[in-house]
Design an enzyme around this catalytic site. Structure first.
Site, short mmCIF file in Angstrom:
data_model
loop_
_atom_site.label_atom_id
_atom_site.label_comp_id
_atom_site.label_asym_id
_atom_site.label_seq_id
_atom_site.Cartn_x
_atom_site.Cartn_y
_atom_site.Cartn_z
N CYS A 160 0.89 -1.16 0.00
CA CYS A 160 0.00 0.00 0.00
C CYS A 160 0.92 1.20 0.00
O CYS A 160 1.53 1.51 1.01
CB CYS A 160 -0.92 0.04 1.22
N CYS A 204 -0.54 4.11 2.50
CA CYS A 204 -0.51 3.95 3.96
C CYS A 204 -0.25 2.49 4.31
O CYS A 204 0.87 2.02 4.19
CB CYS A 204 -1.80 4.46 4.59
N SER A 205 -1.26 1.77 4.72
CA SER A 205 -1.00 0.39 5.15
C SER A 205 -2.21 -0.50 4.91
O SER A 205 -2.48 -1.40 5.69
CB SER A 205 -0.63 0.38 6.63
N CYS A 206 -2.98 -0.27 3.84
CA CYS A 206 -4.17 -1.08 3.55
C CYS A 206 -3.76 -2.55 3.40
O CYS A 206 -2.77 -2.86 2.73
CB CYS A 206 -4.85 -0.59 2.29
FE FE Z 1 -3.30 2.03 2.88
#
Ligand code: FE
Length: 208
Positions: free
Chosen positions: A111, A114-116
């Site tokens: 991602c 961000c951190s999906c």
């Molecule tokens: Fe994300």
């Protein structure tokens, strides 16, 4: 005598948390103090995703796909539905896509924003997945990132990088390792690592 000069002792041990961790902790404290969040409820939520829901769920999905061609086809066509049929669904997994590794193509998930991450099948993302170096390098130099993870692919293998978003999250279907013909679904699931479903690893080969 070691504690005779308290101001001289080494404070580095207090800085193990990175800047982002410290910000999150500060924010959490403020929100809890103001009564917006219940720390106990947060703990339950985090524990749920760390222990009850985790990569073992994704490993069940992969193992089923390896033994059941119809399920595999369903998984590649409609990942959300096929995954939910095994009981794995919920937050951060509402829209799933499964990308299949083949001898000629390797898939890797990142991602960049961000951190999906697909929580219902993989649990919470590892720290490196959320790190800036991984997020930027995965796109720029996927082969280099794979080498850092100890994965060396044949030069001709195409690497496709998938950018997860809040709308769509990816799960890699790793290749079934050689020498696993005799294994049942449980035995196969035990070979499926978290990293193999992110694409920074391969499924383990069985130990004879
Ligand atoms: Fe994300």
């Amino acid at each position: 005598m070691a504690h005779e000069h308290p101001d001289d002792h080494d404070h580095r041990g207090h800085s193990e948390l990175g800047p982002m961790d410290l910000r999150v902790r500060a924010l959490e404290t403020i929100l809890a103090e103001k009564g917006y969040i219940d720390p106990a409820a947060l703990d339950v939520l985090i524990d749920t995703y760390q222990t009850r829901i985790g990569p073992r769920n994704g490993a069940r999905v992969v193992a089923r796909a390896w033994v059941d061609a119809d399920y595999r086809a369903w998984l590649l066509r409609d990942a959300t539905g096929a995954i939910a049929s095994l009981g794995y669904q919920g937050r951060q997994g509402e829209h799933m896509q499964v990308v299949e590794n083949t001898p000629s193509r390797h898939n890797m998930v990142v991602c960049t924003l961000c951190s999906c991450y697909p929580w219902p099948v993989l649990g919470l993302p590892p720290t490196w997945y959320k790190s800036a170096p991984y997020r930027s390098r995965a796109v720029r130099d996927p082969r280099g990132v794979l080498a850092d993870f100890g994965v060396v692919l044949p030069p001709g293998t195409e690497i496709r990088v998938w950018d997860s978003t809040a709308e769509l999250r990816y799960l890699v279907l790793p290749q079934r390792p050689q020498g696993t013909e005799a294994l049942d679904e449980d035995g196969l699931a035990a070979l499926v690592t978290r990293d193999s479903m992110i694409g920074t690893g391969l499924a383990r080969t069985p130990t004879p």
